[in-house]
Write an enzyme that holds these catalytic residues in place. Structure first.
Site, PDB file in Angstrom:
ATOM      1  N   THR A  53       0.830  -1.205   0.000  1.00 57.59           N
ATOM      2  CA  THR A  53       0.000   0.000   0.000  1.00 57.59           C
ATOM      3  C   THR A  53       0.864   1.254   0.000  1.00 57.59           C
ATOM      4  O   THR A  53       0.407   2.327  -0.365  1.00 57.59           O
ATOM      5  CB  THR A  53      -0.963  -0.008   1.206  1.00 57.59           C
ATOM      6  OG1 THR A  53      -1.706  -1.234   1.199  1.00 57.59           O
ATOM      7  CG2 THR A  53      -1.952   1.143   1.146  1.00 57.59           C
ATOM      8  N   TYR A 141       6.339 -12.441   3.936  1.00 57.78           N
ATOM      9  CA  TYR A 141       5.041 -12.097   3.346  1.00 57.78           C
ATOM     10  C   TYR A 141       4.750 -13.177   2.318  1.00 57.78           C
ATOM     11  O   TYR A 141       5.387 -13.239   1.271  1.00 57.78           O
ATOM     12  CB  TYR A 141       5.158 -10.713   2.706  1.00 57.78           C
ATOM     13  CG  TYR A 141       3.913 -10.135   2.060  1.00 57.78           C
ATOM     14  CD1 TYR A 141       2.670 -10.738   2.157  1.00 57.78           C
ATOM     15  CD2 TYR A 141       3.995  -8.933   1.350  1.00 57.78           C
ATOM     16  CE1 TYR A 141       1.551 -10.182   1.573  1.00 57.78           C
ATOM     17  CE2 TYR A 141       2.884  -8.363   0.761  1.00 57.78           C
ATOM     18  CZ  TYR A 141       1.664  -8.986   0.865  1.00 57.78           C
ATOM     19  OH  TYR A 141       0.560  -8.423   0.274  1.00 57.78           O
ATOM     20  N   LYS A 166       3.115 -13.169   7.471  1.00 58.67           N
ATOM     21  CA  LYS A 166       1.995 -12.439   6.878  1.00 58.67           C
ATOM     22  C   LYS A 166       1.450 -13.309   5.748  1.00 58.67           C
ATOM     23  O   LYS A 166       2.046 -13.414   4.674  1.00 58.67           O
ATOM     24  CB  LYS A 166       2.464 -11.078   6.358  1.00 58.67           C
ATOM     25  CG  LYS A 166       1.376 -10.268   5.654  1.00 58.67           C
ATOM     26  CD  LYS A 166       1.927  -8.939   5.169  1.00 58.67           C
ATOM     27  CE  LYS A 166       0.888  -8.181   4.345  1.00 58.67           C
ATOM     28  NZ  LYS A 166       1.411  -6.868   3.879  1.00 58.67           N
TER      29      LYS A 166
END
Length: 300
Positions: A53, A141, A166
């Site tokens: 993001t 991630y 994650k």
């Protein structure tokens, strides 16, 4: 080392701040600091500069370092700082060492973008990074459904500082199996697909979730966290319904507007410019009005 405080920070709303730009297209330092303060004042306890993001892949090396340093300075102990690192292993190691020198607490390792990822190679990649910064917590991630829980377990055995995962595969059943095969209690499991997936992932083992929406409405994200921690799934689903359209807009066309929608909301609130970098693109006018109307209904 004692990683308990870092594990606690991950078991929360992990905010992924946007990276605002000024009129010349450079990182807007003042706006970035202001957005961070808004998150911190709103109760956020963990922030990930240089996340998706934050347009990680659209930032230069110098900009990623700048965002890291600004975040550590602004957080000033109020929240754990989990810096996104990635690209080739040497670049990721360099970024992780910079994060350590800047005063960050953890690094989140973006999924390797190499088109050919062997499971043992995935372990080697993360082990190289984790061993370079043993003082920092490390959080892979994971977006690849082919990486098995046994591989994560092997990574954890080799690197005690790999403390969380994650997990961002669109399959709660797969997540439940991977988390248990890897070690449900060995790692902090963070639902990496944000609020819409948080209730289903929480039900089978997640204890935290990432959020881009939190940039816009910290109280909304924290309301969902509170409901999930209390086992109040009807309450969590009320929040889910509240944010559903906003998150659906972000998810359209394989998340083409993931960042764009968040920045549009912030622009409607007068908090930063709507500008994003290619290959992202600002929203067309009709969608801008829709985003503004959604956010107005949240009373943020």
């Amino acid at each position: 080392m004692e990683y308990s405080p870092l594990r606690t920070a991950l078991a929360d709303v992990v905010a992924i701040p946007v990276t605002p730009y000024d009129a010349e297209g450079a990182v807007d330092r003042a706006a970035y600091r202001a957005l961070l303060r808004r998150l911190l004042d709103g109760g956020v306890k963990a922030v990930t500069p240089n996340g998706n993001t934050g347009e990680f892949y659209a930032l230069t090396l110098e900009e990623r370092r700048l965002v890291t340093e600004l975040t550590v300075e602004e957080a000033a102990g109020r929240a754990a700082v989990l810096v996104g690192v990635g690209h080739d292993a040497a670049t990721a190691v360099e970024a992780a060492r910079h994060a350590r020198a800047a005063g960050a607490d953890m690094v989140m390792v973006h999924q390797p973008v190499h088109p050919y990822v062997a499971q043992d190679g995935w372990i080697d990649y993360h082990r190289t990074i984790a061993e370079a910064v043993p003082e920092l917590g490390v959080v892979p991630y994971l977006r690849n459904p082919l990486i098995e829980g046994a591989a994560i377990a092997r990574l954890g055995e080799a690197c005690p500082n790999v403390i969380g995962v994650k997990y961002a595969v669109h399959d709660a059943t797969r997540f439940a199996a991977v988390a248990r095969d890897a070690g449900l209690d060995r790692f902090v499991w963070v639902a990496g697909l944000a609020e819409l997936y948080a209730p289903s992932y929480w039900a089978v083992g997640a204890t935290g979730f990432t959020s881009g929406l939190v940039n816009v409405a910290p109280n909304v994200s924290l309301n969902m966290l509170g409901a999930l921690r209390a086992g109040d799934y009807p309450g969590a689903m009320k929040v889910w319904e509240q944010i559903r359209r906003f998150e659906d807009l972000r998810a359209e066309r394989q998340s083409a507007n993931n960042v764009t929608v968040v920045k549009e909301a912030l622009a409607a609130m007068g908090l930063c410019r709507r500008d994003v970098r290619a290959p992202s693109k600002p929203l067309p006018e009709p969608r801008r009005a829709e985003v503004a109307a959604i956010v107005e209904g949240w009373s943020v």
